[in-house]
Design an enzyme around this catalytic site. Structure first.
Site, PDB file in Angstrom:
ATOM      1  N   CYS A 147      58.696 -44.619 -28.142  1.00  0.00           N
ATOM      2  CA  CYS A 147      59.066 -46.023 -27.953  1.00  0.00           C
ATOM      3  C   CYS A 147      60.080 -46.514 -28.978  1.00  0.00           C
ATOM      4  O   CYS A 147      60.520 -47.661 -28.910  1.00  0.00           O
ATOM      5  CB  CYS A 147      57.815 -46.892 -27.968  1.00  0.00           C
ATOM      6  SG  CYS A 147      56.598 -46.362 -26.748  1.00  0.00           S
ATOM      7  N   HIS A 206      57.800 -55.108 -33.012  1.00  0.00           N
ATOM      8  CA  HIS A 206      57.472 -54.165 -31.943  1.00  0.00           C
ATOM      9  C   HIS A 206      56.420 -54.793 -31.025  1.00  0.00           C
ATOM     10  O   HIS A 206      56.554 -54.763 -29.810  1.00  0.00           O
ATOM     11  CB  HIS A 206      56.967 -52.861 -32.548  1.00  0.00           C
ATOM     12  CG  HIS A 206      56.841 -51.738 -31.576  1.00  0.00           C
ATOM     13  ND1 HIS A 206      57.885 -51.298 -30.795  1.00  0.00           N
ATOM     14  CD2 HIS A 206      55.764 -50.953 -31.255  1.00  0.00           C
ATOM     15  CE1 HIS A 206      57.476 -50.291 -30.036  1.00  0.00           C
ATOM     16  NE2 HIS A 206      56.197 -50.071 -30.289  1.00  0.00           N
ATOM     17  N   GLU A 241      51.124 -53.855 -37.704  1.00  0.00           N
ATOM     18  CA  GLU A 241      52.415 -54.505 -37.921  1.00  0.00           C
ATOM     19  C   GLU A 241      52.241 -55.832 -38.665  1.00  0.00           C
ATOM     20  O   GLU A 241      53.013 -56.149 -39.578  1.00  0.00           O
ATOM     21  CB  GLU A 241      53.113 -54.726 -36.584  1.00  0.00           C
ATOM     22  CG  GLU A 241      54.584 -55.049 -36.718  1.00  0.00           C
ATOM     23  CD  GLU A 241      55.344 -54.983 -35.399  1.00  0.00           C
ATOM     24  OE1 GLU A 241      56.576 -55.043 -35.442  1.00  0.00           O
ATOM     25  OE2 GLU A 241      54.697 -54.874 -34.322  1.00  0.00           O
ATOM     26  N   LYS A 262      57.666 -58.474 -25.748  1.00  0.00           N
ATOM     27  CA  LYS A 262      56.853 -57.726 -24.780  1.00  0.00           C
ATOM     28  C   LYS A 262      55.888 -58.613 -24.001  1.00  0.00           C
ATOM     29  O   LYS A 262      55.378 -58.200 -22.960  1.00  0.00           O
ATOM     30  CB  LYS A 262      56.121 -56.591 -25.491  1.00  0.00           C
ATOM     31  CG  LYS A 262      57.074 -55.492 -25.977  1.00  0.00           C
ATOM     32  CD  LYS A 262      56.332 -54.345 -26.628  1.00  0.00           C
ATOM     33  CE  LYS A 262      57.281 -53.227 -27.025  1.00  0.00           C
ATOM     34  NZ  LYS A 262      58.166 -53.587 -28.159  1.00  0.00           N
ATOM     35  N   PHE A 272      54.894 -43.358 -30.512  1.00  0.00           N
ATOM     36  CA  PHE A 272      53.920 -42.278 -30.588  1.00  0.00           C
ATOM     37  C   PHE A 272      54.538 -41.118 -31.355  1.00  0.00           C
ATOM     38  O   PHE A 272      55.716 -40.813 -31.213  1.00  0.00           O
ATOM     39  CB  PHE A 272      53.552 -41.798 -29.179  1.00  0.00           C
ATOM     40  CG  PHE A 272      52.523 -42.656 -28.478  1.00  0.00           C
ATOM     41  CD1 PHE A 272      51.994 -43.780 -29.064  1.00  0.00           C
ATOM     42  CD2 PHE A 272      52.083 -42.302 -27.208  1.00  0.00           C
ATOM     43  CE1 PHE A 272      51.046 -44.553 -28.414  1.00  0.00           C
ATOM     44  CE2 PHE A 272      51.134 -43.068 -26.541  1.00  0.00           C
ATOM     45  CZ  PHE A 272      50.614 -44.198 -27.138  1.00  0.00           C
TER      46      PHE A 272
END
Length: 417
Positions: A161, A301, A312, A340, A405
């Site tokens: 990602c 993120h 985070e 997101k 990942f």
């Protein structure tokens, strides 16, 4: 020098719309795009929510669309917009001085799945002769270079990602090494497929909040239960500032610094406390010649998963000493947002899409809200999370976080032109 790399163009294809303005308007409105997806439903996938790109994303791309995986089609469309906004026209440049760098998490996985279904149903004769060129991971960059006639380095990066952000860093290194004057860099993925959705669901990574899909993705929220699978593409045109000046191009912003680290901790879980993210941030700030106290804004993120958001938020608190309550009213530390909640997790495209949004925040002085957020839990409190509505803010230094990942951490630092 912190201003040796200029961002001169942006192109976006996202679930929020085809084109930079359409995406920016959707993100600033906090309008979530998650829906129950008919393809996933028909395939019997355990999670049916997705954020898809609308078909008009393919308009304007010349011929041969049938040969390309959706991820490549998104890329060609976004790259055309980015080059147009930069005032660059293929064929009117030195092709050997133009690089193409594209990030992807899964290559042409949509094509691979579709062709495998044909193989199982009808045998080898049913396969398209373009199966391999459509799904090989390097072919998005290869096809874009072919479309542009660019004969400089053509590279594909894959750091899960973080892939799109890694592509931007790689392009910056090529520019600084003198291997090109212009780099078309970004990330693209089209992983809204039965296999990918089922695999992520098996990991427990996806939201199952189908009763209200518009609020399924909830970055940093106490009720977050996973991300919504998305797709799309983001492209930045990066140039050596001397090259941009020679053609009287006006930069949008500067890529002032960048950092990349590995956690060496776990296949899917981030390092507790965000040690890798903090180290990548230190590298980005050092490259920009800045300190943590000078950071005005972070495009996080922010996946809406329990572990990522907690790690985070912890890293942000430790780096910037924020002491607010996480409701968006805290005065301390940089403002924080995650796209997101609107766009879902676009996988390898996320780092590039969110880098573009960070640049737009610098240029336009507007921080988009974090859709889906209502209140923090103990792990995500204490950061100045923008939510509810967009916030007007002068941003002199913006960071964009991307994690992947495998323990990949990337941070990009942008400053006004």
């Amino acid at each position: 020098m912190s201003d040796d790399i200029a961002v001169t163009g942006i192109g976006l294809v996202t679930p929020g719309g085809t084109g930079t303005e359409a995406t920016w308007e959707t993100v600033c409105a906090g309008r979530a795009t998650a829906r129950v997806d008919s393809v996933l439903t028909e395939a019997g996938a355990p999670v049916r929510l997705a954020c898809r790109v609308a078909p008009p994303a393919e308009e304007g791309v010349r011929g041969r669309l049938w040969r390309f995986d959706p991820a490549t089609r998104f890329l060609l469309t976004a790259a055309r917009e980015a080059l147009a906004s930069a005032g660059l026209e293929p064929g009117r440049w030195d092709p050997g001085r133009v690089a193409v760098v594209v990030g992807t998490a899964a290559g042409g996985v949509a094509t691979l799945e579709a062709q495998h279904r044909k193989l199982l149903a009808s045998g080898p004769r049913a396969l398209s002769p373009m199966t391999l060129p459509a799904f090989l991971p390097n072919m998005a960059a290869g096809q874009l270079a072919l479309e542009l006639g660019a004969t400089g380095p053509a590279l594909q990066t894959s750091t899960a990602c973080a892939s799109g952000a890694t592509a931007i860093i790689t392009a910056a290194l090529l520019l600084r090494a003198g291997m090109c004057d212009v780099a078309v860099a970004g990330g693209t993925d089209a992983m809204v497929t039965p296999l990918c959705a089922s695999a992520f669901a098996k990991l427990g990574a996806l939201s199952r909040r189908e009763d209200g899909p518009g609020g399924a993705s909830r970055p940093f929220d106490r009720d977050r239960d996973g991300f919504v699978l998305g797709e799309g593409c983001g492209v930045l045109v990066l140039e050596r500032t001397a090259h941009a000046a020679a053609r009287t191009a006006r930069p949008l912003a500067f890529l002032a610094g960048f950092g990349a680290t590995g956690d060496a901790h776990h296949a899917t879980a981030p390092h507790p406390g965000g040690a890798g993210l903090r180290a990548a941030t230190a590298l980005a700030l050092a490259g920009a010649g800045r300190t943590p106290g000078e950071v005005d804004h972070i495009n996080a993120h922010g996946t809406s998963t329990a572990l990522n958001d907690a790690v985070e938020a912890t890293a942000i608190r430790e780096l910037y000493g924020t002491g607010g309550d996480g409701t968006g009213t805290a005065p301390e530390g940089p403002s924080v947002t995650s796209a997101k909640g609107v766009l879902g997790h676009t996988m390898g495209a996320a780092g590039a899409i969110e880098a573009a949004l960070a640049v737009l925040t610098v240029v336009r002085g507007t921080v988009p809200p974090t859709a889906g957020f209502t209140a923090p839990d103990a792990a995500t409190a204490g950061i100045d999370l923008v939510h509810g509505a967009a916030r007007a803010q002068r941003v002199r230094l913006a960071l964009s976080h991307s994690l992947g990942f495998g323990g990949h951490n990337t941070v990009l630092a942008f400053t006004p032109a």
